[in-house]
Design a protein around this motif. Structure first.
Motif, PDB file in Angstrom:
ATOM      1  N   LYS A 361      14.442 -25.745 -25.004  1.00 13.73           N
ATOM      2  CA  LYS A 361      14.375 -26.915 -25.853  1.00 13.73           C
ATOM      3  C   LYS A 361      12.943 -27.444 -25.947  1.00 13.73           C
ATOM      4  CE  LYS A 361      16.467 -31.488 -26.350  1.00 13.73           C
ATOM      5  NZ  LYS A 361      17.445 -32.460 -25.760  1.00 13.73           N
ATOM      6  N   ILE A 362      12.260 -27.508 -24.793  1.00 15.39           N
ATOM      7  CA  ILE A 362      10.878 -27.994 -24.783  1.00 15.39           C
ATOM      8  C   ILE A 362       9.970 -27.058 -25.573  1.00 15.39           C
ATOM      9  CG2 ILE A 362       8.881 -28.403 -23.273  1.00 15.39           C
ATOM     10  CD1 ILE A 362      10.840 -29.461 -21.169  1.00 15.39           C
ATOM     11  N   ALA A 363      10.208 -25.723 -25.457  1.00 17.21           N
ATOM     12  CA  ALA A 363       9.377 -24.748 -26.175  1.00 17.21           C
ATOM     13  C   ALA A 363       9.519 -24.925 -27.681  1.00 17.21           C
ATOM     14  CB  ALA A 363       9.789 -23.340 -25.767  1.00 17.21           C
ATOM     15  N   LYS A 369       1.934 -27.631 -29.708  1.00 11.22           N
ATOM     16  CA  LYS A 369       1.039 -28.299 -28.756  1.00 11.22           C
ATOM     17  C   LYS A 369       0.646 -27.418 -27.570  1.00 11.22           C
ATOM     18  CE  LYS A 369       3.130 -32.808 -29.709  1.00 11.22           C
ATOM     19  NZ  LYS A 369       3.831 -33.976 -29.105  1.00 11.22           N
ATOM     20  N   LEU A 370       1.088 -26.178 -27.601  1.00 11.77           N
ATOM     21  CA  LEU A 370       0.861 -25.323 -26.431  1.00 11.77           C
ATOM     22  C   LEU A 370      -0.343 -24.386 -26.583  1.00 11.77           C
ATOM     23  CD1 LEU A 370       4.559 -24.430 -25.557  1.00 11.77           C
ATOM     24  CD2 LEU A 370       3.087 -26.173 -24.533  1.00 11.77           C
ATOM     25  N   GLY A 371      -1.058 -24.503 -27.681  1.00 15.32           N
ATOM     26  CA  GLY A 371      -2.286 -23.738 -27.824  1.00 15.32           C
ATOM     27  C   GLY A 371      -2.168 -22.415 -28.534  1.00 15.32           C
ATOM     28  N   LEU A 372      -1.222 -22.262 -29.429  1.00 14.83           N
ATOM     29  CA  LEU A 372      -1.086 -21.017 -30.190  1.00 14.83           C
ATOM     30  C   LEU A 372      -2.313 -20.804 -31.085  1.00 14.83           C
ATOM     31  CD1 LEU A 372       2.662 -21.295 -31.295  1.00 14.83           C
ATOM     32  CD2 LEU A 372       1.700 -19.595 -29.714  1.00 14.83           C
ATOM     33  N   VAL A 382      11.106 -17.292 -38.701  1.00 12.70           N
ATOM     34  CA  VAL A 382      10.751 -16.927 -37.305  1.00 12.70           C
ATOM     35  C   VAL A 382      11.748 -17.578 -36.364  1.00 12.70           C
ATOM     36  CG1 VAL A 382       8.999 -17.079 -35.507  1.00 12.70           C
ATOM     37  CG2 VAL A 382       8.326 -16.675 -37.886  1.00 12.70           C
ATOM     38  N   GLN A 383      12.383 -16.739 -35.570  1.00 11.88           N
ATOM     39  CA  GLN A 383      13.430 -17.243 -34.676  1.00 11.88           C
ATOM     40  C   GLN A 383      12.840 -18.058 -33.529  1.00 11.88           C
ATOM     41  OE1 GLN A 383      16.867 -14.710 -34.105  1.00 11.88           O
ATOM     42  NE2 GLN A 383      16.798 -15.120 -31.868  1.00 11.88           N
ATOM     43  N   ASP A 384      11.718 -17.637 -32.949  1.00 11.03           N
ATOM     44  CA  ASP A 384      11.081 -18.361 -31.843  1.00 11.03           C
ATOM     45  C   ASP A 384       9.562 -18.299 -32.041  1.00 11.03           C
ATOM     46  OD1 ASP A 384      10.068 -19.398 -29.492  1.00 11.03           O
ATOM     47  OD2 ASP A 384      11.416 -18.302 -28.171  1.00 11.03           O
ATOM     48  N   PRO A 385       8.934 -19.439 -32.311  1.00 10.74           N
ATOM     49  CA  PRO A 385       7.491 -19.436 -32.575  1.00 10.74           C
ATOM     50  C   PRO A 385       6.658 -18.907 -31.407  1.00 10.74           C
ATOM     51  CG  PRO A 385       8.475 -21.498 -33.270  1.00 10.74           C
ATOM     52  CD  PRO A 385       9.514 -20.769 -32.468  1.00 10.74           C
ATOM     53  N   LEU A 386       7.192 -19.002 -30.168  1.00  3.77           N
ATOM     54  CA  LEU A 386       6.428 -18.548 -29.000  1.00  3.77           C
ATOM     55  C   LEU A 386       6.669 -17.078 -28.674  1.00  3.77           C
ATOM     56  CD1 LEU A 386       6.807 -21.589 -26.534  1.00  3.77           C
ATOM     57  CD2 LEU A 386       5.004 -21.134 -28.203  1.00  3.77           C
ATOM     58  N   GLU A 387       7.568 -16.412 -29.399  1.00  3.73           N
ATOM     59  CA  GLU A 387       7.847 -15.007 -29.104  1.00  3.73           C
ATOM     60  C   GLU A 387       6.587 -14.174 -29.364  1.00  3.73           C
ATOM     61  OE1 GLU A 387      10.109 -12.962 -27.172  1.00  3.73           O
ATOM     62  OE2 GLU A 387      11.557 -14.126 -28.377  1.00  3.73           O
ATOM     63  N   ASP A 404       6.380 -27.280 -19.787  1.00  2.00           N
ATOM     64  CA  ASP A 404       5.342 -27.101 -20.797  1.00  2.00           C
ATOM     65  C   ASP A 404       4.010 -26.673 -20.179  1.00  2.00           C
ATOM     66  OD1 ASP A 404       5.321 -29.625 -19.589  1.00  2.00           O
ATOM     67  OD2 ASP A 404       4.138 -30.487 -21.205  1.00  2.00           O
ATOM     68  N   ALA A 405       3.747 -27.109 -18.942  1.00  2.00           N
ATOM     69  CA  ALA A 405       2.513 -26.699 -18.265  1.00  2.00           C
ATOM     70  C   ALA A 405       2.527 -25.199 -17.967  1.00  2.00           C
ATOM     71  CB  ALA A 405       2.325 -27.494 -16.985  1.00  2.00           C
ATOM     72  N   ILE A 406       3.690 -24.693 -17.588  1.00  3.79           N
ATOM     73  CA  ILE A 406       3.807 -23.265 -17.287  1.00  3.79           C
ATOM     74  C   ILE A 406       3.701 -22.451 -18.578  1.00  3.79           C
ATOM     75  CG2 ILE A 406       5.278 -21.505 -16.278  1.00  3.79           C
ATOM     76  CD1 ILE A 406       6.502 -23.737 -14.537  1.00  3.79           C
ATOM     77  N   LEU A 407       4.365 -22.902 -19.617  1.00  9.31           N
ATOM     78  CA  LEU A 407       4.312 -22.190 -20.896  1.00  9.31           C
ATOM     79  C   LEU A 407       2.886 -22.162 -21.455  1.00  9.31           C
ATOM     80  CD1 LEU A 407       7.548 -23.625 -22.563  1.00  9.31           C
ATOM     81  CD2 LEU A 407       7.230 -21.330 -21.611  1.00  9.31           C
ATOM     82  N   LYS A 408       2.175 -23.243 -21.252  1.00 11.87           N
ATOM     83  CA  LYS A 408       0.810 -23.298 -21.764  1.00 11.87           C
ATOM     84  C   LYS A 408      -0.085 -22.267 -21.081  1.00 11.87           C
ATOM     85  CE  LYS A 408      -2.732 -26.623 -23.043  1.00 11.87           C
ATOM     86  NZ  LYS A 408      -3.109 -28.063 -23.057  1.00 11.87           N
ATOM     87  N   GLN A 409       0.145 -22.025 -19.785  1.00 13.68           N
ATOM     88  CA  GLN A 409      -0.622 -20.977 -19.089  1.00 13.68           C
ATOM     89  C   GLN A 409      -0.400 -19.621 -19.759  1.00 13.68           C
ATOM     90  OE1 GLN A 409      -0.248 -20.889 -14.722  1.00 13.68           O
ATOM     91  NE2 GLN A 409       0.733 -22.892 -14.824  1.00 13.68           N
ATOM     92  N   MET A 410       0.836 -19.323 -20.100  1.00 13.70           N
ATOM     93  CA  MET A 410       1.171 -18.031 -20.690  1.00 13.70           C
ATOM     94  C   MET A 410       0.578 -17.879 -22.093  1.00 13.70           C
ATOM     95  SD  MET A 410       5.173 -17.950 -19.537  1.00 13.70           S
ATOM     96  CE  MET A 410       5.644 -18.064 -17.818  1.00 13.70           C
TER      97      MET A 410
END
Length: 572
Positions: A361-363, A369-372, A382-387, A404-410
């Motif tokens: 949900k957060i993703a 905001k996660l730096g894409l 697009v089913q998942d923008p972070l895929e 969100d902090a962990i996702l941003k690292q990735m």
């Protein structure tokens, strides 16, 4: 050669000789009459004492004057009279009375010497002054009026004999007593004793008690022992430390810890020494050297990865290595090559002890905001923008951290990798519209390829099927992986009826070209293969064993043969 203290005559000097005639000091003559170059005064010669053959036996006076001086008792003497040596074997002292000194100009036959005042010196402000200390005082030395009266040689008492030590029985003998250092004395005391002996007071001082010497000797020895003992102890300590540091084993705790848990974060790319240093700072191991040795001794030590580990304090290095290799100790989320985002979200929820679906949900809400990168597509089909942007690796995910902090690292890691390969430029050269499509190709290569050797051939298959000139599949990819991504499954046995009935853009059996976006997170090998495909004409492939063995074909006929082989293997 004349003896020391004798004149040139054949007879020895004797104090009873009346003023020694002309033989005293080898016959004294006054050298007068020589004109001084400094103002007309006669040049005066200083007496030259005779020492055996060292001189010619003449000692002239200073203008025939004799100078008075005083000894330690205040007795008055004149230079040249009290000669102390009368040969090599016998010492005599010249004894004179006041009656023997007459005010005459020099030595005469009666043995008297005239006292003439110094000649006036124009440059001396003290000229014409009388002699200091009153030169007219009588000299009682050697007379009955002297104190103490002189003792005749025959009545002098012998030197006291040193008794043996009553405790040890050791008799040091003459001049063999204790050294001044061990007796507690020093140079000053020796000097005082010598001075007292010369002045006649040595007899009255008495001897120091023997016990006092021993006490002082014991203290001195104790100081020496402590000094040398301390020095040897210091040398031994540093020698032992040097041996331990150079040859001894590294300091290490014993056991598997004291029960106090601690969390340690190991950064990416950290080597054994850096990991050991962090563990030592956290109190887990006693030394980094011990950890490096244990890591090298463990056959699986090379598999240690970055991340967050829950360990205990005061662990042996071997126990720390073993626990860090156990997934249970790792407070990490590991993204494997080809893994879909759905699996990554679930792993984060589990590590952070969050309810299922929280990270997904957060993703979705904070993807922008996660730096894409700017060329990433986050809307449309697009089913998942972070895929495709959660780059494979190990990431810290300890309890208390935010998803969100962990996702941003990735995402940051993926962005840096893609930027290094300049995907925007590479996409154009490969016939693609943009870098986002290139990432999608990479994810397909990763999903369909089974081994490292398959990746470049698989990349060529994709590019050949996307060509407008493709008449074999008419620009259809026909990949099961895209349909399984749509369904969230990994089924290799999909019926044609099921496939043909689904019209999702992720169904590459029914839709031409690439799917809307990546279907997983490609690893670096798949990335490189997509950027450098083979050029052998491959357009078909079949996993003939259903798992790892993928075979390729250039024509439809060859493809049918591979398909029959697959059906025979799988039992279809």
């Amino acid at each position: 050669m004349t003896e020391y203290g004798r004149g040139p005559g054949p007879e020895p000097w004797h104090p009873e000789d009346p003023l020694y005639g002309d033989g005293g000091w080898g016959g004294q003559q006054a050298h007068v009459g020589q004109q001084s170059p400094y103002g007309g005064q006669p040049q005066q010669q200083y007496p030259q004492p005779q020492y055996g053959d060292w001189t010619q036996g003449q000692q002239p006076g200073y203008d025939q004057q004799q100078y008075q001086y005083y000894d330690e008792q205040g007795h008055q003497h004149y230079a040249g009279q009290d000669q102390q040596y009368a040969g090599q074997d016998q010492q005599q002292f010249a004894v004179h009375t006041p009656q023997q000194y007459q005010h005459q100009g020099g030595w005469d036959a009666t043995g008297t010497h005239g006292h003439v005042p110094y000649a006036a010196d124009p440059g001396d402000p003290y000229g014409q002054q009388p002699v200091a200390y009153g030169g007219e005082q009588p000299d009682f030395y050697g007379t009955e009026d002297a104190y103490p009266p002189p003792v005749p040689p025959g009545r002098r008492s012998p030197e006291p004999k040193t008794d043996p030590d009553p405790e040890t029985g050791w008799d040091p003998g003459e001049d063999q007593g204790e050294h001044a250092f061990f007796a507690g004395g020093g140079d000053d005391e020796d000097a005082d004793d010598e001075a007292d002996s010369r002045s006649g007071r040595g007899e009255r001082r008495g001897k120091k008690p023997v016990k006092s010497k021993k006490r002082r000797t014991g203290c001195a020895c104790m100081v020496v022992v402590l000094v040398f003992g301390g020095g040897l102890g210091t040398v031994g300590y540093f020698g032992w430390k040097y041996y331990q540091n150079r040859f001894g084993p590294a300091p290490d705790y014993a056991g598997s810890g004291n029960g106090e848990q601690v969390t340690v974060t190991i950064p990416k790319g950290a080597g054994g020494w850096e990991i050991g240093q962090k563990l030592r700072e956290a109190g887990v191991v006693e030394s980094a050297d011990a950890f490096v040795s244990a890591l090298q001794a463990n056959p699986k030590g090379k598999g240690l990865q970055e991340g967050v580990y829950t360990l205990e304090k005061q662990m042996s290095a071997a126990s720390a290595v073993q626990l860090m290799l156990d997934p249970k100790s790792q407070n990490n989320v590991i993204v494997t090559p080809g893994e879909r985002n759905a699996g990554v979200y679930a792993a984060i929820d589990k590590k952070l002890q969050l309810s299922t679906g929280t990270t997904r949900k957060i993703a979705k809400q904070q993807s922008r905001k996660l730096g894409l990168p700017s060329w990433a597509q986050t809307s449309g089909q697009v089913q998942d923008p972070l895929e495709g942007f959660l780059f494979p690796g190990t990431y810290a995910a300890a309890k208390g951290m935010k998803p969100d902090a962990i996702l941003k690292q990735m995402v940051t890691q993926a962005k840096e990798k893609y930027a290094a390969y300049d995907l925007q430029t590479k996409a154009k050269t490969l016939g693609l519209n943009n870098a986002f499509q290139l990432v999608t190709v990479m994810s397909l290569v990763q999903a369909e390829g089974k081994t490292h050797d398959d990746f470049r051939k698989m990349a060529e298959v994709i590019y050949n099927r996307l060509k407008p000139t493709n008449t074999e599949t008419n620009q259809l990819l026909q990949f099961d992986s895209t349909y399984n991504y749509l369904k969230g499954t990994s089924n290799i046995h999909i019926s044609e009826k099921e496939i043909n009935s689904n019209q999702s853009p992720y169904n590459t059996y029914t839709h031409k070209g690439l799917p809307p976006g990546p279907i997983g997170n490609p690893g670096e090998d798949a990335m490189k293969a997509a950027l450098n495909p083979t050029h052998d004409g491959w357009i078909y492939f079949v996993a003939t064993d259903g798992t790892t063995n993928t075979e390729f074909a250039k024509t439809y006929a060859e493809f049918q043969q591979l398909k029959d082989k697959f059906n025979a293997t799988s039992g279809n």
